[in-house]
Design a protein around this motif. Structure first.
Motif, PDB file in Angstrom:
ATOM      1  N   MET A 137       0.844  -1.200   0.000  1.00  0.00           N
ATOM      2  CA  MET A 137       0.000   0.000   0.000  1.00  0.00           C
ATOM      3  C   MET A 137       0.880   1.251   0.000  1.00  0.00           C
ATOM      4  O   MET A 137       0.592   2.239  -0.690  1.00  0.00           O
ATOM      5  CB  MET A 137      -0.922   0.005   1.223  1.00  0.00           C
ATOM      6  CG  MET A 137      -1.934  -1.130   1.262  1.00  0.00           C
ATOM      7  SD  MET A 137      -3.017  -1.244  -0.198  1.00  0.00           S
ATOM      8  CE  MET A 137      -2.236  -2.573  -1.129  1.00  0.00           C
ATOM      9  N   ILE A 138       1.975   1.208   0.773  1.00  0.00           N
ATOM     10  CA  ILE A 138       2.919   2.329   0.770  1.00  0.00           C
ATOM     11  C   ILE A 138       3.537   2.481  -0.621  1.00  0.00           C
ATOM     12  O   ILE A 138       3.836   3.586  -1.073  1.00  0.00           O
ATOM     13  CB  ILE A 138       4.005   2.107   1.840  1.00  0.00           C
ATOM     14  CG1 ILE A 138       3.364   2.057   3.241  1.00  0.00           C
ATOM     15  CG2 ILE A 138       5.071   3.202   1.794  1.00  0.00           C
ATOM     16  CD1 ILE A 138       4.323   1.666   4.353  1.00  0.00           C
ATOM     17  N   ALA A 139       3.699   1.344  -1.308  1.00  0.00           N
ATOM     18  CA  ALA A 139       4.291   1.351  -2.652  1.00  0.00           C
ATOM     19  C   ALA A 139       3.296   1.752  -3.737  1.00  0.00           C
ATOM     20  O   ALA A 139       3.629   1.704  -4.919  1.00  0.00           O
ATOM     21  CB  ALA A 139       4.860  -0.038  -2.960  1.00  0.00           C
ATOM     22  N   SER A 196      -6.180   0.601  -0.246  1.00  0.00           N
ATOM     23  CA  SER A 196      -5.835   1.937   0.246  1.00  0.00           C
ATOM     24  C   SER A 196      -7.043   2.862   0.196  1.00  0.00           C
ATOM     25  O   SER A 196      -7.965   2.665  -0.604  1.00  0.00           O
ATOM     26  CB  SER A 196      -4.713   2.545  -0.601  1.00  0.00           C
ATOM     27  OG  SER A 196      -3.505   1.858  -0.388  1.00  0.00           O
ATOM     28  N   PHE A 197      -7.004   3.877   1.063  1.00  0.00           N
ATOM     29  CA  PHE A 197      -8.023   4.927   1.097  1.00  0.00           C
ATOM     30  C   PHE A 197      -9.425   4.350   1.345  1.00  0.00           C
ATOM     31  O   PHE A 197     -10.384   4.693   0.650  1.00  0.00           O
ATOM     32  CB  PHE A 197      -7.998   5.750  -0.200  1.00  0.00           C
ATOM     33  CG  PHE A 197      -6.654   6.311  -0.531  1.00  0.00           C
ATOM     34  CD1 PHE A 197      -6.112   7.351   0.226  1.00  0.00           C
ATOM     35  CD2 PHE A 197      -5.898   5.790  -1.575  1.00  0.00           C
ATOM     36  CE1 PHE A 197      -4.853   7.862  -0.073  1.00  0.00           C
ATOM     37  CE2 PHE A 197      -4.649   6.290  -1.879  1.00  0.00           C
ATOM     38  CZ  PHE A 197      -4.120   7.329  -1.120  1.00  0.00           C
ATOM     39  N   VAL A 198      -9.524   3.467   2.332  1.00  0.00           N
ATOM     40  CA  VAL A 198     -10.811   2.835   2.626  1.00  0.00           C
ATOM     41  C   VAL A 198     -11.155   2.996   4.100  1.00  0.00           C
ATOM     42  O   VAL A 198     -10.292   3.210   4.947  1.00  0.00           O
ATOM     43  CB  VAL A 198     -10.797   1.329   2.276  1.00  0.00           C
ATOM     44  CG1 VAL A 198     -10.730   1.117   0.779  1.00  0.00           C
ATOM     45  CG2 VAL A 198      -9.648   0.593   2.985  1.00  0.00           C
ATOM     46  N   ASP A 250     -16.135   0.093   3.478  1.00  0.00           N
ATOM     47  CA  ASP A 250     -15.661  -0.242   2.130  1.00  0.00           C
ATOM     48  C   ASP A 250     -15.163  -1.689   2.069  1.00  0.00           C
ATOM     49  O   ASP A 250     -15.453  -2.423   1.124  1.00  0.00           O
ATOM     50  CB  ASP A 250     -14.529   0.705   1.714  1.00  0.00           C
ATOM     51  CG  ASP A 250     -14.957   2.156   1.703  1.00  0.00           C
ATOM     52  OD1 ASP A 250     -15.992   2.467   1.105  1.00  0.00           O
ATOM     53  OD2 ASP A 250     -14.239   2.977   2.312  1.00  0.00           O
ATOM     54  N   VAL A 251     -14.399  -2.093   3.088  1.00  0.00           N
ATOM     55  CA  VAL A 251     -13.853  -3.444   3.109  1.00  0.00           C
ATOM     56  C   VAL A 251     -14.973  -4.468   3.258  1.00  0.00           C
ATOM     57  O   VAL A 251     -15.007  -5.489   2.546  1.00  0.00           O
ATOM     58  CB  VAL A 251     -12.817  -3.600   4.247  1.00  0.00           C
ATOM     59  CG1 VAL A 251     -12.249  -5.012   4.252  1.00  0.00           C
ATOM     60  CG2 VAL A 251     -11.701  -2.579   4.114  1.00  0.00           C
ATOM     61  N   PRO A 291      -3.974   5.902   4.272  1.00  0.00           N
ATOM     62  CA  PRO A 291      -4.886   5.102   5.104  1.00  0.00           C
ATOM     63  C   PRO A 291      -5.218   3.816   4.351  1.00  0.00           C
ATOM     64  O   PRO A 291      -5.460   3.839   3.140  1.00  0.00           O
ATOM     65  CB  PRO A 291      -6.116   5.995   5.257  1.00  0.00           C
ATOM     66  CG  PRO A 291      -5.637   7.380   4.941  1.00  0.00           C
ATOM     67  CD  PRO A 291      -4.547   7.217   3.932  1.00  0.00           C
ATOM     68  N   HIS A 292      -5.235   2.682   5.041  1.00  0.00           N
ATOM     69  CA  HIS A 292      -5.479   1.423   4.342  1.00  0.00           C
ATOM     70  C   HIS A 292      -6.025   0.374   5.299  1.00  0.00           C
ATOM     71  O   HIS A 292      -5.937   0.524   6.529  1.00  0.00           O
ATOM     72  CB  HIS A 292      -4.197   0.907   3.671  1.00  0.00           C
ATOM     73  CG  HIS A 292      -3.051   0.667   4.600  1.00  0.00           C
ATOM     74  ND1 HIS A 292      -2.283   1.680   5.128  1.00  0.00           N
ATOM     75  CD2 HIS A 292      -2.529  -0.485   5.104  1.00  0.00           C
ATOM     76  CE1 HIS A 292      -1.335   1.188   5.903  1.00  0.00           C
ATOM     77  NE2 HIS A 292      -1.461  -0.133   5.917  1.00  0.00           N
TER      78      HIS A 292
END
Length: 589
Positions: free
Chosen positions: A205-207, A240-242, A246-247, A527-528
């Motif tokens: 996610m950072i990548a 990411s960005f959830v 969302d999940v 954020p993830h």
């Protein structure tokens, strides 16, 4: 490949065609004037009929069960009085023009042709390659393939990227013991087999991979049960960005799609969400089976002045009294078995009383006042000929012990019926972030140390209220099994450091274990959040299997051993020397 069809591909529409089949002789029957061979391949079976006048008859007399055969012949309709609906090809047969034995076989140690099985699991696992010839296991593995295929197709369409993460990595304990792999080129140092791809998927996610998934192999050195293996498979997802919704929403749609495509079962969504505290208070489990009722009632208020010593001492110590209604007049033998279950789960015993008319009798009833009896009947709604079962202890012990009794009652009274839901999904949410470990006299993580607390609870780190912090975590429950779990992750470096401090890691210890990850958090972390499903456990429930071993091709037994391959096993001294390992005398049996 010379084969033209699998057995189950054939039907009346193929009558008159010449086909070439390859497979095993599942059953062989000799009669006067004809031999009948039931040919089996991975798809199913078909009958091969070889009359005495057939040029292949001499070869057919040599065929025995589990010989490997190649059959070329004509598809023909079976005589109507010989047709069978027991299998898909029951209305046809193959009249061979050529029959060849490709391989012979010794007599098998147990039947694989559908005959009732009496062999022990130990014997079946020793000859697992034969056990896998049996239809139930073959169909379970085919179902597993369909599940994984459906997952790939769905997540690909949703824009996810499948990425493989390392199998040899750094030991970063996540709640269970690591399997360690010694390094030959770095004497005295070890790799660890991953308990999960947790850190690597967060690094992705950072990548900037945004949506990742993997069908991942994981390893945990822990005590085994029917639903655990030392090496297992999980679906790993990170986004990411959830937020939590969302999940959960994505996973509900994924499950709905998988069940429809693999079992043609419609799973209603959204799934109910049950706060952790409610799950424990109502069912005594954070993975409650909600296909049946038997919810607890809290009798603490009614019994606050009880003269019964067990109740009195529990309440005076700040504990609770929970009560569960068994919808039957239990025998003494049944009650004793349930009490044993309660004791196995931390309780000192199991109090009980039977409902007779508008009152209680037997068990502890003699210690209850008429007002207490009336109150208990009101809060439980118990009917005549039922049995009240009580858990009295600290809240944690009382609910967990009674929760185990509830599950035992499900099985004893056969509370799952044809009218019960075949599959019941739910989410358990609002978990505590931390739990107190009395052995260490310190807090530890409930899920893992990368789980984010709720935003409103962030200021509680390092305060006396730290134990009340809630996690942005969620578990997926199916029929009383935890089949998945995940969370929104910590993405701020300072919060991650506070979490490590909360569970007793010094700054130096945290850096020794997770320094590479803590460094990565400093380079712009979105954020993830994500989730992991236990593929073995999920497929076992879908297949109606008693154990995850029935949906794994080559599983370990209850001792973690592969008795077919004889693993684990000793290695020779040269291998140990190359790895700079010397065994102590105590380790040599």
């Amino acid at each position: 490949m010379k084969r033209t069809h699998y057995c189950n591909d054939l039907s009346a529409k193929n009558v008159g065609q010449t086909v070439l089949l390859q497979g095993w002789a599942s059953r062989v029957r000799d009669t006067k004037g004809a031999n009948f061979i039931v040919l089996r391949d991975r798809s199913g079976i078909v009958q091969v009929t070889v009359e005495a006048s057939n040029s292949s008859y001499p070869v057919s007399t040599e065929v025995r069960s589990e010989f490997v055969l190649e059959v070329e012949g004509l598809v023909q309709v079976r005589e109507e009085n010989n047709q069978t609906r027991q299998y898909a090809t029951g209305e046809i047969e193959i009249i061979p023009t050529r029959l060849e034995i490709l391989s012979t076989a010794k007599p098998v140690p147990f039947p694989v042709d559908g005959t009732p099985l009496t062999a022990s699991e130990e014997v079946r696992m020793r000859y697992r390659y034969l056990d896998l010839r049996r239809e139930p296991l073959r169909e379970a593995l085919k179902l597993r393939h369909k599940v994984v295929s459906s997952i790939y197709n769905f997540l690909d369409a949703e824009g996810f990227i499948s990425v493989e993460t390392p199998m040899l990595t750094k030991s970063t304990p996540e709640g269970a013991r690591d399997y360690l792999v010694p390094s030959r080129t770095n004497p005295g140092e070890f790799y660890a087999l991953p308990q999960s791809p947790q850190l690597f998927k967060q690094l992705l996610m950072i990548a900037n991979f945004d949506k990742y998934f993997q069908i991942a192999r994981c390893f945990r050195d822990e005590d085994l049960r029917a639903d655990r293996q030392p090496d297992f498979t999980q679906l790993d997802i990170e986004m990411s960005f959830v937020e939590v919704d969302d999940v959960l929403e994505l996973n509900e749609r994924l499950i709905q799609d998988v069940f429809k495509k693999t079992l043609d079962v419609d799973i209603p969504i959204p799934f109910p969400r049950l706060p952790y505290a409610d799950a424990m208070n109502r069912f005594g489990s954070d993975k409650p089976d909600q296909r049946f009722g038997l919810e607890f009632a809290d009798a603490s208020g009614i019994l606050k002045d009880s003269g019964f010593g067990v109740f009195k001492s529990a309440l005076e110590a700040g504990g609770v009294v929970k009560v569960l209604v068994a919808p039957a007049e239990l025998t003494r033998k049944q009650i004793e078995a349930l009490e044993f279950t309660a004791k196995q789960n931390g309780a000192k015993g199991l109090a009980w009383a039977k409902v007779a008319g508008g009152s209680l009798e037997g068990g502890i009833s003699k210690f209850l006042s008429p007002i207490e009896m009336t109150g208990l009947l009101e809060i439980t709604g118990a009917l005549a000929n039922s049995t009240l079962l009580f858990g009295a202890d600290s809240w944690d012990t009382a609910v967990k012990a009674l929760g185990a009794v509830r599950v035992a009652l499900r099985d004893e009274l056969k509370l799952i019926t044809a009218d019960s839901p075949r599959f019941h999904f739910s989410w358990v949410v609002d978990f505590p972030l931390l739990e107190f470990d009395p052995e260490r006299s310190a807090y530890t993580f409930m899920h893992h140390p990368f789980t984010s607390p709720t935003i409103k609870d962030l200021p509680k780190f390092g305060t006396p209220e730290m134990g009340s912090m809630k996690a942005r975590a969620y578990d997926l429950v199916l029929n009383g099994f935890e089949v998945g779990g995940g969370s929104i992750r910590i993405h701020q470096p300072d919060v991650q450091e506070k979490m490590f401090n909360a569970i007793g890691f010094s700054t130096q210890e945290a850096r020794e274990r997770f320094g590479f990850f803590m460094d990565a958090l400093e380079y712009g972390t979105p954020p993830h959040g994500g989730i992991a499903w236990g593929i073995d456990r999920m497929v076992a429930v879908m297949a109606g299997a008693d154990s995850i071993r029935d949906v794994i091709a080559f599983p370990k037994n209850a001792r973690g051993a592969d008795i077919m391959a004889d693993a684990p096993s000793v290695v020779d001294s040269k291998q140990l020397e190359d790895l700079h390992i010397k065994l102590s005398e105590k380790s040599i049996v």
